[in-house]
Design an enzyme around this catalytic site. Sequence first.
Site, PDB file in Angstrom:
ATOM      1  N   ASP A 122       0.819  -1.206   0.000  1.00  0.00           N
ATOM      2  CA  ASP A 122       0.000   0.000   0.000  1.00  0.00           C
ATOM      3  C   ASP A 122       0.854   1.258   0.000  1.00  0.00           C
ATOM      4  O   ASP A 122       0.451   2.287  -0.560  1.00  0.00           O
ATOM      5  CB  ASP A 122      -0.946  -0.007   1.199  1.00  0.00           C
ATOM      6  CG  ASP A 122      -2.205  -0.815   0.921  1.00  0.00           C
ATOM      7  OD1 ASP A 122      -2.249  -1.489  -0.117  1.00  0.00           O
ATOM      8  OD2 ASP A 122      -3.140  -0.773   1.743  1.00  0.00           O
ATOM      9  N   ASP A 165      -0.732  -5.320   4.711  1.00  0.00           N
ATOM     10  CA  ASP A 165      -2.044  -4.675   4.709  1.00  0.00           C
ATOM     11  C   ASP A 165      -3.161  -5.485   4.064  1.00  0.00           C
ATOM     12  O   ASP A 165      -4.286  -5.470   4.550  1.00  0.00           O
ATOM     13  CB  ASP A 165      -1.956  -3.331   3.989  1.00  0.00           C
ATOM     14  CG  ASP A 165      -1.110  -2.331   4.733  1.00  0.00           C
ATOM     15  OD1 ASP A 165      -0.214  -2.741   5.477  1.00  0.00           O
ATOM     16  OD2 ASP A 165      -1.311  -1.124   4.542  1.00  0.00           O
ATOM     17  N   LYS A 166      -2.895  -6.144   2.947  1.00  0.00           N
ATOM     18  CA  LYS A 166      -3.944  -6.885   2.258  1.00  0.00           C
ATOM     19  C   LYS A 166      -3.734  -8.391   2.350  1.00  0.00           C
ATOM     20  O   LYS A 166      -4.689  -9.153   2.442  1.00  0.00           O
ATOM     21  CB  LYS A 166      -4.018  -6.453   0.782  1.00  0.00           C
ATOM     22  CG  LYS A 166      -4.385  -4.986   0.624  1.00  0.00           C
ATOM     23  CD  LYS A 166      -5.689  -4.661   1.322  1.00  0.00           C
ATOM     24  CE  LYS A 166      -5.984  -3.173   1.343  1.00  0.00           C
ATOM     25  NZ  LYS A 166      -5.026  -2.377   2.095  1.00  0.00           N
ATOM     26  N   GLU A 516      -6.821   4.448  -0.377  1.00  0.00           N
ATOM     27  CA  GLU A 516      -6.260   5.143   0.773  1.00  0.00           C
ATOM     28  C   GLU A 516      -5.734   6.496   0.318  1.00  0.00           C
ATOM     29  O   GLU A 516      -5.219   6.635  -0.792  1.00  0.00           O
ATOM     30  CB  GLU A 516      -5.091   4.357   1.374  1.00  0.00           C
ATOM     31  CG  GLU A 516      -5.501   3.222   2.258  1.00  0.00           C
ATOM     32  CD  GLU A 516      -4.311   2.602   2.960  1.00  0.00           C
ATOM     33  OE1 GLU A 516      -4.545   1.752   3.826  1.00  0.00           O
ATOM     34  OE2 GLU A 516      -3.153   2.948   2.642  1.00  0.00           O
ATOM     35  N   SER A 542      -4.931   5.238   5.517  1.00  0.00           N
ATOM     36  CA  SER A 542      -3.942   4.290   6.023  1.00  0.00           C
ATOM     37  C   SER A 542      -4.025   4.263   7.536  1.00  0.00           C
ATOM     38  O   SER A 542      -4.437   5.230   8.178  1.00  0.00           O
ATOM     39  CB  SER A 542      -2.540   4.721   5.592  1.00  0.00           C
ATOM     40  OG  SER A 542      -1.564   4.077   6.368  1.00  0.00           O
TER      41      SER A 542
END
Length: 655
Positions: A122, A165-166, A516, A542
Amino acid sequence: MTLSSKTLLEGNRSDLYEIRTHGDGPKGELPLDEKMLLNSPSGDLFGMTQNAGMGWDPNDLLRDQVLILSTMGGIRAEDGHPIALGYHTGHWEVGLLMQEAAKVLDENKCLPFAAYVSDPCDGRSQGTTAMMDSLAYRNDAAVVMKRLIRSLPTRKGVVGVATCDKGLPAAMMALASQHRLPCIIIPGGVTLPPTVGEDAGKVQTIGARFAHGEIDLHEAAEAGCRACGSAGGGCQFLGTAATSQVVAEAMGLSLPHTALAPSGQPVWTDAATRSAQALVQMIADGTTMQDILTEDAIHNAMVVHAAFGGSTNLLLHIPAVAFEAGIRRPDVEDWNRINRATPRIVDVLPNGPIGHPTVRVFLAGGVPEVMLHLRELGLLKLDARTPAGLSLNEVLDWWKASERRERFRDLLKEKDGIDPDDVILPPSRAKEKGLTSTVTFPVGNIAPEGSVIKSTAIDPSVVDEDGVYRKVGPAKVFTSEKEAIKAVKGIGDREVQAGDVLVLMCRGPLGSGMEETYQITSALKFLPWGKEVAVVTDARFSGVSTGACIGHVGPEALANGPIAKLQDGDLIEIEIDCLKLTGTINFVGTPENRVTSEKGAEILEARERRNDLTADPDLSAETRLWALLQQISGGTWGGCVYDTSKIENQLKSAL
């Protein structure tokens, strides 16, 4: 070097034509019996042929099969240097965790398999079209992971290895869906902060700070180079990656005190060793995901999230995990209730007041230490089961008296000179130091369905003595993040100034995949006048975003939300009670004609929508499809999931 066409077409290796046209194949026999040949699917039998073909001892092919499913990225040589880069440090070293887990499974007479579903960064995606794929990718990865699990029909358990993050939320969702299967997650840990330099959150603002003369070219280049103090692990702040690790442990998907371990170090690989051992025991005991992932587990994860002051992105991911587990998804009222009841007791980047890096949180005791305090406050469901084979209450009894706790807390004092109780604070000390609870859900005529703000991140100097942030300012409206960041940097003729309310619309799921907007919010944090600017958007933030930044505004602009009717110069009134965790966000007329919020709602209702509202031209067809499917399935407050039954009913009603 320029190669000739002949070399490109024909090659120039001396051994090019040394080709074998047959081979002997593995020695030995498959461990078959008549019953297997008569009753087993051909796929099971052929699978054994493939396993032997890959070199596994045929005599050991009847072991329990365990899939190790990782987000590994890049090609890393044995000495650690890159042959081909991954997207981020978070997945750069996780192959080492896979190797450790595989060795332990082999030692315990299991048959390990490995598969990979890598993930994007990200941070690398910020401000680019890649961010439009970010949140949608979580669903894609979860779908592929679930398909890979089902594609090994003889598996007896799954080990997930993920960090960021993912990839980590996707792994949590995929494992949560395996209701009758033993599963465990090994968190990929964190990278170290540089001995001298900026953390990976602050360093993402070098462009904005350079534009305003806060740093020079040399300072920007040096800070950008040295921000990662080690080669692996998620970022050093409590962003989405670190928060996801914390939440995975809190809900029982990971062993106690494995979240936030420093990547590449013995304590990190030891987590893989013990996690693989725990999975073997879960298989033996018949412990499955439906035993671990209960409503009590989700409750505990939400309480720990609040106590840490975690990323608001988990408001999307925790409901998605609950959905996959087949239990009730928490709603806004649940988040409100838990955040009002739970004190923030962790002082970690980016929240402060000091802002310690995540490795210090691990040394101070991590999730178990936080849970000790929460137990004393009566906020946890203590009968929840853990992958250690104990209840949460039993785990916390162990932790309180453990050598592990004592040794790591002493190491924090010895290595960094930090009192662990200044990182994970007893609630009374946290209150004395002014730590407040984390997330507030403002409503109003701009956000009738609600919105989200990380109220702890508002600069204390703009919060009144009664703990309330109050702002009335003119809107500066943008439908493009690119134009908004230019205005923040002072480029062009629409410069954002102190006192403004920056409104960014058409960046929700239907507009941009709910990107984001960290490059905007982080820039405002590190610009001296940034605290005097508020942000209102239908996008998300974020986990490291700061300031008076209100996101998740619902309905989004392209779903006919009132935010779609705001114009430059409109007066926006924001009030956030950082102590009571209540808030409002309203259009209140213009500087020349201020009105009440009720009258403002009437004006907005009568206004035409802006004529420049459109999805981003770079929004991919795949993300558009994701946006439509998740909207039918409950939208962002429902976790951006795919509810197949609701989608089916919608399609049938349209036919």
